[in-house]
Design a protein around this motif. Structure first.
Motif, PDB file in Angstrom:
ATOM      1  N   GLY A  14       0.812  -1.218   0.000  1.00 40.01           N
ATOM      2  CA  GLY A  14       0.000   0.000   0.000  1.00 40.01           C
ATOM      3  C   GLY A  14       0.838   1.257   0.000  1.00 40.01           C
ATOM      4  N   GLU A  15       1.937   1.250   0.758  1.00 40.60           N
ATOM      5  CA  GLU A  15       2.816   2.422   0.843  1.00 40.60           C
ATOM      6  C   GLU A  15       3.491   2.710  -0.498  1.00 40.60           C
ATOM      7  N   ILE A  16       3.905   1.653  -1.172  1.00 43.37           N
ATOM      8  CA  ILE A  16       4.546   1.819  -2.483  1.00 43.37           C
ATOM      9  C   ILE A  16       3.559   2.424  -3.477  1.00 43.37           C
ATOM     10  N   LEU A  17       2.315   1.951  -3.425  1.00 42.06           N
ATOM     11  CA  LEU A  17       1.291   2.487  -4.328  1.00 42.06           C
ATOM     12  C   LEU A  17       1.036   3.967  -4.067  1.00 42.06           C
ATOM     13  N   ARG A  18       1.042   4.339  -2.773  1.00 41.22           N
ATOM     14  CA  ARG A  18       0.804   5.742  -2.414  1.00 41.22           C
ATOM     15  C   ARG A  18       1.900   6.653  -2.963  1.00 41.22           C
ATOM     16  N   LEU A  19       3.136   6.132  -3.036  1.00 42.09           N
ATOM     17  CA  LEU A  19       4.237   6.922  -3.595  1.00 42.09           C
ATOM     18  C   LEU A  19       3.967   7.306  -5.049  1.00 42.09           C
ATOM     19  N   PHE A  20       3.234   6.439  -5.746  1.00 38.83           N
ATOM     20  CA  PHE A  20       2.894   6.696  -7.145  1.00 38.83           C
ATOM     21  C   PHE A  20       1.525   7.351  -7.289  1.00 38.83           C
ATOM     22  N   GLY A  21       0.918   7.694  -6.158  1.00 37.87           N
ATOM     23  CA  GLY A  21      -0.370   8.367  -6.196  1.00 37.87           C
ATOM     24  C   GLY A  21      -1.533   7.480  -6.574  1.00 37.87           C
ATOM     25  N   ILE A  22      -1.390   6.173  -6.368  1.00 36.63           N
ATOM     26  CA  ILE A  22      -2.458   5.222  -6.710  1.00 36.63           C
ATOM     27  C   ILE A  22      -3.256   4.905  -5.451  1.00 36.63           C
ATOM     28  N   ASN A  23      -4.570   5.073  -5.517  1.00 46.04           N
ATOM     29  CA  ASN A  23      -5.391   4.803  -4.343  1.00 46.04           C
ATOM     30  C   ASN A  23      -5.906   3.362  -4.348  1.00 46.04           C
ATOM     31  N   ILE A  24      -6.374   2.918  -3.192  1.00 48.11           N
ATOM     32  CA  ILE A  24      -6.829   1.536  -3.032  1.00 48.11           C
ATOM     33  C   ILE A  24      -8.052   1.208  -3.884  1.00 48.11           C
ATOM     34  N   PRO A  25      -9.066   2.102  -3.976  1.00 45.57           N
ATOM     35  CA  PRO A  25     -10.204   1.780  -4.842  1.00 45.57           C
ATOM     36  C   PRO A  25      -9.802   1.473  -6.290  1.00 45.57           C
ATOM     37  N   SER A  26      -8.802   2.193  -6.796  1.00 40.09           N
ATOM     38  CA  SER A  26      -8.313   1.931  -8.156  1.00 40.09           C
ATOM     39  C   SER A  26      -7.704   0.543  -8.249  1.00 40.09           C
ATOM     40  N   ILE A  27      -6.933   0.181  -7.214  1.00 43.93           N
ATOM     41  CA  ILE A  27      -6.320  -1.154  -7.175  1.00 43.93           C
ATOM     42  C   ILE A  27      -7.391  -2.236  -7.071  1.00 43.93           C
ATOM     43  N   LYS A  28      -8.431  -1.972  -6.273  1.00 41.56           N
ATOM     44  CA  LYS A  28      -9.530  -2.938  -6.151  1.00 41.56           C
ATOM     45  C   LYS A  28     -10.192  -3.153  -7.508  1.00 41.56           C
ATOM     46  N   ALA A  29     -10.419  -2.061  -8.245  1.00 42.58           N
ATOM     47  CA  ALA A  29     -11.095  -2.158  -9.538  1.00 42.58           C
ATOM     48  C   ALA A  29     -10.248  -2.917 -10.557  1.00 42.58           C
ATOM     49  N   ILE A  30      -8.986  -2.497 -10.733  1.00 40.45           N
ATOM     50  CA  ILE A  30      -8.132  -3.169 -11.713  1.00 40.45           C
ATOM     51  C   ILE A  30      -7.765  -4.576 -11.232  1.00 40.45           C
ATOM     52  N   GLY A  31      -7.638  -4.727  -9.902  1.00 44.03           N
ATOM     53  CA  GLY A  31      -7.364  -6.051  -9.348  1.00 44.03           C
ATOM     54  C   GLY A  31      -8.505  -7.009  -9.625  1.00 44.03           C
ATOM     55  N   GLY A  32      -9.731  -6.481  -9.555  1.00 44.18           N
ATOM     56  CA  GLY A  32     -10.898  -7.299  -9.880  1.00 44.18           C
ATOM     57  C   GLY A  32     -10.854  -7.779 -11.320  1.00 44.18           C
ATOM     58  N   VAL A  33     -10.410  -6.895 -12.221  1.00 41.72           N
ATOM     59  CA  VAL A  33     -10.292  -7.264 -13.634  1.00 41.72           C
ATOM     60  C   VAL A  33      -9.228  -8.350 -13.820  1.00 41.72           C
ATOM     61  N   VAL A  34      -8.068  -8.161 -13.146  1.00 41.99           N
ATOM     62  CA  VAL A  34      -6.973  -9.143 -13.240  1.00 41.99           C
ATOM     63  C   VAL A  34      -7.432 -10.509 -12.727  1.00 41.99           C
ATOM     64  N   LEU A  35      -8.087 -10.505 -11.569  1.00 46.36           N
ATOM     65  CA  LEU A  35      -8.570 -11.761 -10.990  1.00 46.36           C
ATOM     66  C   LEU A  35      -9.635 -12.405 -11.876  1.00 46.36           C
ATOM     67  N   LEU A  36     -10.475 -11.565 -12.475  1.00 46.38           N
ATOM     68  CA  LEU A  36     -11.524 -12.091 -13.354  1.00 46.38           C
ATOM     69  C   LEU A  36     -10.922 -12.779 -14.570  1.00 46.38           C
ATOM     70  N   LEU A  37      -9.872 -12.191 -15.118  1.00 44.72           N
ATOM     71  CA  LEU A  37      -9.189 -12.806 -16.266  1.00 44.72           C
ATOM     72  C   LEU A  37      -8.567 -14.145 -15.875  1.00 44.72           C
ATOM     73  N   ILE A  38      -7.947 -14.172 -14.681  1.00 50.32           N
ATOM     74  CA  ILE A  38      -7.364 -15.424 -14.185  1.00 50.32           C
ATOM     75  C   ILE A  38      -8.454 -16.467 -13.984  1.00 50.32           C
TER      76      ILE A  38
END
Length: 204
Positions: free
Chosen positions: A56-80
């Motif tokens: 989470g800390e690394i993502l914050r350094l790049f200005g990426i919030n958790i909801p964005s990760i949840k959304a794209i993570g959902g897509v990645v998991l769905l593809l898997i």
């Protein structure tokens, strides 16, 4: 206990140690299985704990919030999940064919590519980051650490007994197990995707 069950089932299904065990059998000699199983599962555990506390800390350094990760993570998991449900070649869910072929030329495949990225791939990283954000209290964080330990232990036991599991399940049994895990991953993917989009929509 509900949180512990959800955390553990989510991690185990996405790690997919049964598929990892089948891949391992194609890469190592029978006598090397105990050592490879120990190294791989330990790597998964360490990488998971590091991701939990630092992801989470690394993502914050790049200005990426958790909801964005949840959304794209959902897509990645769905593809898997779709990949697993379709019963495609198990080597390609978390790794490429080139990585698998390169692994056959390596003497020690326990850490790369078996632990990373075959077992500990993008899906696992995303899941741990999202779950660690959800685990707010000290008790919830402790449960997540316990779930990581349990899933790593199950991964170790699965790899250690890869030969027995492979003989018991057979090729068709492994594909059926992979499809069932794919369904569970798909359900988790939708939870992440819908939750992430909902939060982002509310922010906008």
């Amino acid at each position: 206990m509900k949180e512990l069950m959800f955390y553990t089932i989510s991690l185990i299904t996405i790690l997919n140690p049964i598929a990892g065990a089948a891949i391992m059998l194609s890469l190592v000699k029978f006598s090397d299985i105990p050592e490879v199983a120990k190294k791989s599962s330990l790597t998964v555990f360490i990488a998971s704990i590091a991701t939990m506390f630092l992801g989470g800390e690394i993502l914050r350094l790049f200005g990426i919030n958790i909801p964005s990760i949840k959304a794209i993570g959902g897509v990645v998991l769905l593809l898997i999940a779709i990949h697993m449900i379709q019963g495609k070649e198990i080597t390609s869910a978390n790794s490429t064919k080139e990585e698998h072929d390169a692994a056959q030329e390596k003497e020690d495949i326990a850490i790369i590519p078996l632990a990373i990225p075959i077992l500990f791939g993008p899906g696992v990283i995303t899941t741990i980051i999202v779950l660690s954000h959800k685990a707010v209290t000290l008790q919830e964080k402790a449960l997540l650490i316990l779930a990581i330990f349990v899933s790593s232990l199950i991964t170790y036991l699965t790899l250690l007994n890869a030969n027995k599991i492979s003989k018991f399940l057979g090729v068709n049994g492994i594909k059926i197990a992979s499809r069932i895990m794919g369904l569970i991953i798909g359900a988790v993917a939708f939870l992440f995707l819908v939750g992430g989009i909902k939060t982002l929509w509310e922010v906008l």
